[in-house]
Write an enzyme that holds these catalytic residues in place. Structure first.
Site, PDB file in Angstrom:
ATOM      1  N   ASP A  70       0.789  -1.232   0.000  1.00  0.00           N
ATOM      2  CA  ASP A  70       0.000   0.000   0.000  1.00  0.00           C
ATOM      3  C   ASP A  70       0.823   1.284   0.000  1.00  0.00           C
ATOM      4  O   ASP A  70       0.335   2.327  -0.410  1.00  0.00           O
ATOM      5  CB  ASP A  70      -0.970   0.019   1.203  1.00  0.00           C
ATOM      6  CG  ASP A  70      -0.273  -0.260   2.534  1.00  0.00           C
ATOM      7  OD1 ASP A  70       0.964  -0.318   2.552  1.00  0.00           O
ATOM      8  OD2 ASP A  70      -0.962  -0.429   3.558  1.00  0.00           O
ATOM      9  N   HIS A  71       2.065   1.212   0.448  1.00  0.00           N
ATOM     10  CA  HIS A  71       2.864   2.437   0.581  1.00  0.00           C
ATOM     11  C   HIS A  71       3.641   2.777  -0.695  1.00  0.00           C
ATOM     12  O   HIS A  71       3.512   3.862  -1.241  1.00  0.00           O
ATOM     13  CB  HIS A  71       3.875   2.290   1.723  1.00  0.00           C
ATOM     14  CG  HIS A  71       3.308   2.436   3.095  1.00  0.00           C
ATOM     15  ND1 HIS A  71       2.397   1.572   3.634  1.00  0.00           N
ATOM     16  CD2 HIS A  71       3.546   3.360   4.059  1.00  0.00           C
ATOM     17  CE1 HIS A  71       2.100   1.959   4.867  1.00  0.00           C
ATOM     18  NE2 HIS A  71       2.783   3.040   5.146  1.00  0.00           N
ATOM     19  N   ASP A 118       3.271  -1.433  11.431  1.00  0.00           N
ATOM     20  CA  ASP A 118       2.930  -0.059  11.104  1.00  0.00           C
ATOM     21  C   ASP A 118       2.288   0.559  12.342  1.00  0.00           C
ATOM     22  O   ASP A 118       1.492  -0.096  13.025  1.00  0.00           O
ATOM     23  CB  ASP A 118       1.940  -0.041   9.927  1.00  0.00           C
ATOM     24  CG  ASP A 118       1.738   1.359   9.389  1.00  0.00           C
ATOM     25  OD1 ASP A 118       2.281   1.654   8.307  1.00  0.00           O
ATOM     26  OD2 ASP A 118       1.047   2.156  10.042  1.00  0.00           O
ATOM     27  N   ARG A 136      -0.800  12.642  10.126  1.00  0.00           N
ATOM     28  CA  ARG A 136       0.488  13.220  10.536  1.00  0.00           C
ATOM     29  C   ARG A 136       0.839  14.420   9.667  1.00  0.00           C
ATOM     30  O   ARG A 136       0.629  14.364   8.446  1.00  0.00           O
ATOM     31  CB  ARG A 136       1.617  12.185  10.419  1.00  0.00           C
ATOM     32  CG  ARG A 136       1.513  11.134  11.480  1.00  0.00           C
ATOM     33  CD  ARG A 136       2.689  10.178  11.514  1.00  0.00           C
ATOM     34  NE  ARG A 136       2.510   9.324  12.668  1.00  0.00           N
ATOM     35  CZ  ARG A 136       2.830   8.039  12.724  1.00  0.00           C
ATOM     36  NH1 ARG A 136       3.389   7.461  11.682  1.00  0.00           N
ATOM     37  NH2 ARG A 136       2.620   7.357  13.815  1.00  0.00           N
ATOM     38  N   SER A 152       6.199   6.840  13.310  1.00  0.00           N
ATOM     39  CA  SER A 152       6.144   5.596  12.539  1.00  0.00           C
ATOM     40  C   SER A 152       6.895   4.451  13.199  1.00  0.00           C
ATOM     41  O   SER A 152       7.802   4.650  14.003  1.00  0.00           O
ATOM     42  CB  SER A 152       6.716   5.876  11.150  1.00  0.00           C
ATOM     43  OG  SER A 152       7.589   4.870  10.743  1.00  0.00           O
ATOM     44  N   ARG A 198       8.782   2.403  11.538  1.00  0.00           N
ATOM     45  CA  ARG A 198       9.863   1.968  10.630  1.00  0.00           C
ATOM     46  C   ARG A 198      11.134   1.633  11.394  1.00  0.00           C
ATOM     47  O   ARG A 198      11.736   2.483  12.053  1.00  0.00           O
ATOM     48  CB  ARG A 198      10.113   3.031   9.557  1.00  0.00           C
ATOM     49  CG  ARG A 198      10.616   4.357  10.069  1.00  0.00           C
ATOM     50  CD  ARG A 198      10.587   5.416   8.993  1.00  0.00           C
ATOM     51  NE  ARG A 198       9.202   5.810   8.702  1.00  0.00           N
ATOM     52  CZ  ARG A 198       8.835   7.008   8.271  1.00  0.00           C
ATOM     53  NH1 ARG A 198       9.736   7.935   8.036  1.00  0.00           N
ATOM     54  NH2 ARG A 198       7.588   7.307   8.037  1.00  0.00           N
TER      55      ARG A 198
END
Ligand code: MIC
Ligand code: SF4
Length: 645
Positions: free
Chosen positions: A64-65, A119, A380, A535, A537
């Protein structure tokens, strides 16, 4: 004594420990999902662990990203994710099927279950009464490989809702913006927000999901709503009523804190640049011109809200000088909007319809121009996240975004005669799971495909007994993982290649950082409060580690980033006395002797500022498991070692 919802779900999944705040609790996880930008690492790590098939009841790999395919890299990652999901017994959600959180809510989330997602907005599932927690890729990989998920038990806070929203211009988005205004981006750290009270029934599951999604912006571990008649209605409409269980807190349940929120008092709000907690009533900005409006994302893409957006745009044209971008969160919603004519109304008004993906939310296209003002129904607005440091992003509900796109500026919505239609919650959604590839039984002939940009995950060497390193950077409070490891369409395709992405560490703060860091023999970063918010990440831990990061010394850490640092063998240290933060400067040489002693929980250890000639104390607050991980050089090294022994 009665139990709250969190205690009920945790106790049903408890492997060890208990629900006393601050203690360790081990949980059995029902579902794990990944998205592509964090998922390539997670699946590479799963592969490195060497377990052939996922051991959790449900695993889903979403794409999706990283959807812009301006060269081979993102497409190669998609092919890798598709092939490894097939090989490992996971579902694969094909590109175009939608944003992980929204699709997961629609098709898999279930009350009373526990899910992990790679996520930070995984708590979207809390809207349906599920404990859904955002984690780093390596934590997800080890759980998929059969490990118990361990958590430091958060405090449970009750948000007691009363009253009713003043519709149409006040939506669920304003509820969470109001909480952000009151509590700030660190107000939820170490906490789970449990919603209750008579106001809950005024909110549909998708509205609840908007609130739990953005609980991530409070820094909360997760957020959860009860499972009630409205939850049953939603599940029935998704043809999944078999997944429904009722879930309520007992009358005499106890909470660490209670926050009262009267929905009737909430006004239309906006978060100003550059933080989701910089919230004011939207009418205070009346007259401010806008250049861009973005509607959608995983935060605000329900079918109802999108239909309302279409009703605002109907027979109107967006103002000159304004660009309107729409990214519906799922293919289900997109298809329904196309079939009922809502998408046509949006297009007729001038909307640029994007695919069902994260898109502008993470700077994957749709970056605003220099000095531009962008209003977004996303979650965000960190500086530069949209792809342009010189733009101002305001967060608000999607109805206001549509209204301002027509007007070309902020207005007080009370003053408009533009109508918003009210829609009943659908009693059936259009079910089309054809883009969800189910797990395969026979995987013997499946080959995992790895393009040339997919590189091995680096592992840190085990910890020595002393650290002597230079302070390469001193930072303030609330540093985000976007600050540490920026995203955007140029950098995101490098997520599978740590050597390449490490060039961009702290790039928006100091574009010489990576070059400087490489010239040092190890370095330390100094942070303020809530270091690493935002995030999940893990690249914000792995890439600095790859450049030589030994330790971060901060006033406090955000949960997921702290775990990611530990998972990759980097010490997260706290100043024993916060005033020592003031004394330290970039360029100072720090010596920490007897580091292993420092791994023992609350025991402080001495650090020496060799440049300035004074000593100060730091503390790790690591538990035994975390200390062991740091010693071994991280979770991957540790997991591999425990498998071979
Ligand atoms: C985000 O909203 O910041 C992201 C991009 O979805 C991240 C994940 C990532 O960086 O890949 C998140 O929320 O964890
Ligand atoms: Fe995607 Fe934005 Fe949601 Fe993150 S917050 S998952 S980038 S839509």
């Amino acid at each position: 004594m009665g139990k709250n919802i969190v205690e009920k779900v945790f106790e049903a999944h408890r492997v060890y420990g208990d629900t006393k705040a601050g203690g360790r609790i081990g949980l059995k996880v029902d579902q794990v999902y990944t998205q592509d930008a964090t998922g390539t690492m997670a699946w590479l790590q799963f592969e490195a662990i060497g377990v052939p098939r996922v051991k959790v009841p449900l695993a889903v790999s979403y794409v999706d990203h990283n959807m812009l395919q301006s060269d081979f890299m993102n497409a190669d990652d998609h092919a890798f994710l598709e092939s490894i999901a097939a090989k490992s017994g996971a579902y694969f959600s094909r590109p175009g099927n939608g944003i992980s959180h929204q699709v997961h809510l629609e098709r898999f989330s279930a009350p009373g279950r526990i899910a992990l997602g790679t996520d930070s907005h995984t708590p979207t599932g809390g809207g349906i009464g599920m404990i859904a927690i955002g984690v780093g890729g390596l934590d997800a990989a080890t759980v998929m490989a059969g490990a118990t998920f361990e958590l430091r038990m958060p405090e449970v806070v009750l948000v007691r809702l009363s009253g009713k929203l003043k519709r149409p211009w006040v939506t669920a988005m304003d509820v969470i913006l109001e909480l952000l205004r009151r509590l700030t981006v660190k107000g939820g750290v170490g906490k789970i927000m449990e919603y209750g009270g008579p106001g809950v029934k005024d909110l549909s599951v998708t509205e609840r999901a908007t609130i739990t999604n953005m609980g991530a912006e409070l820094g909360a571990t997760t957020s959860i709503f009860p499972s009630d008649e409205r939850t049953l209605h939603y599940l029935k409409a998704q043809r999944r009523e078999k997944d429904w269980v009722e879930l309520h807190a007992d009358e005499d349940a106890e909470y660490a804190e209670i926050i009262d929120l009267n929905l009737s008092d909430i006004v239309p709000l906006t978060a100003q640049p550059h933080s989701p907690d910089n919230v004011i009533p939207v009418k205070e900005l009346a007259g401010t011109k806008i250049n861009q409006a973005c509607i959608g994302s995983c935060t605000n893409s329900s079918y109802q809200i999108m239909r309302q957006v279409a009703s605002i745009l109907k027979e109107k044209t967006i103002a000159e000088g304004v660009s309107l971008l729409v990214n519906p969160g799922s293919r289900q919603v997109y298809e329904m909007l196309a079939r009922d004519g809502s998408a046509a109304e949006m297009i007729a008004a001038g909307a640029r319809m994007l695919e069902s993906s994260c898109g502008p939310c993470i700077g994957m296209g749709g970056a605003p121009g220099t000095g531009h003002v962008s209003v977004r129904s996303y979650n965000r607005n960190f500086q530069g996240r949209c792809g342009n440091k010189n733009a101002s992003v305001y967060l608000m509900n999607p109805l206001l975004c549509a209204l301002f796109a027509i007007k070309g500026e902020f207005i007080d919505p009370e003053t408009t005669d533009i109508k918003v239609e009210e829609f009943e919650e659908p009693s059936s959604y259009r079910i089309n799971d054809s883009m969800l590839i189910p797990p395969k039984e026979d995987t013997s002939k499946i080959k995992v495909i790895k393009g040339p940009n997919i590189k091995e995950v680096p592992v840190k060497s085990p910890l020595g007994d002393s650290i002597e390193a230079e302070v390469a950077l001193k930072l303030g409070n609330n540093i985000t993982t976007d600050d540490i490891m920026p995203a955007g369409s140029k950098i995101l395709p490098l997520r599978s290649n740590i050597p390449a992405i490490s060039e961009y560490v702290f790039h928006n703060i100091d574009d010489t950082f990576s070059k400087r860091a490489r010239q040092l023999s190890g370095f330390i970063v100094i942070g303020g409060e809530n270091y690493g918010q935002g995030s999940s990440r893990e690249h914000a831990a792995i890439a600095p580690m790859y450049l030589g990061l030994q330790a971060v010394i901060a006033k406090s850490f955000a949960r997921i980033h702290r775990s990611n640092l530990i998972n990759f063998g980097v010490l997260p240290l706290l100043f024993k006395d916060e005033s020592d933060y003031e004394k330290i400067e970039k360029g100072d040489k720090i010596l920490i002797k007897g580091v292993k002693e420092c791994l023992k929980g609350e025991k402080p250890c001495k650090a020496e500022n060799l440049t300035k000639g004074y000593t100060f104390e730091v503390v790790s607050n690591l538990n035994e498991r975390e200390a062991e991980l740091i010693e071994k050089g991280g979770l991957l090294a540790h997991t591999k070692e425990s498998q071979s022994s």
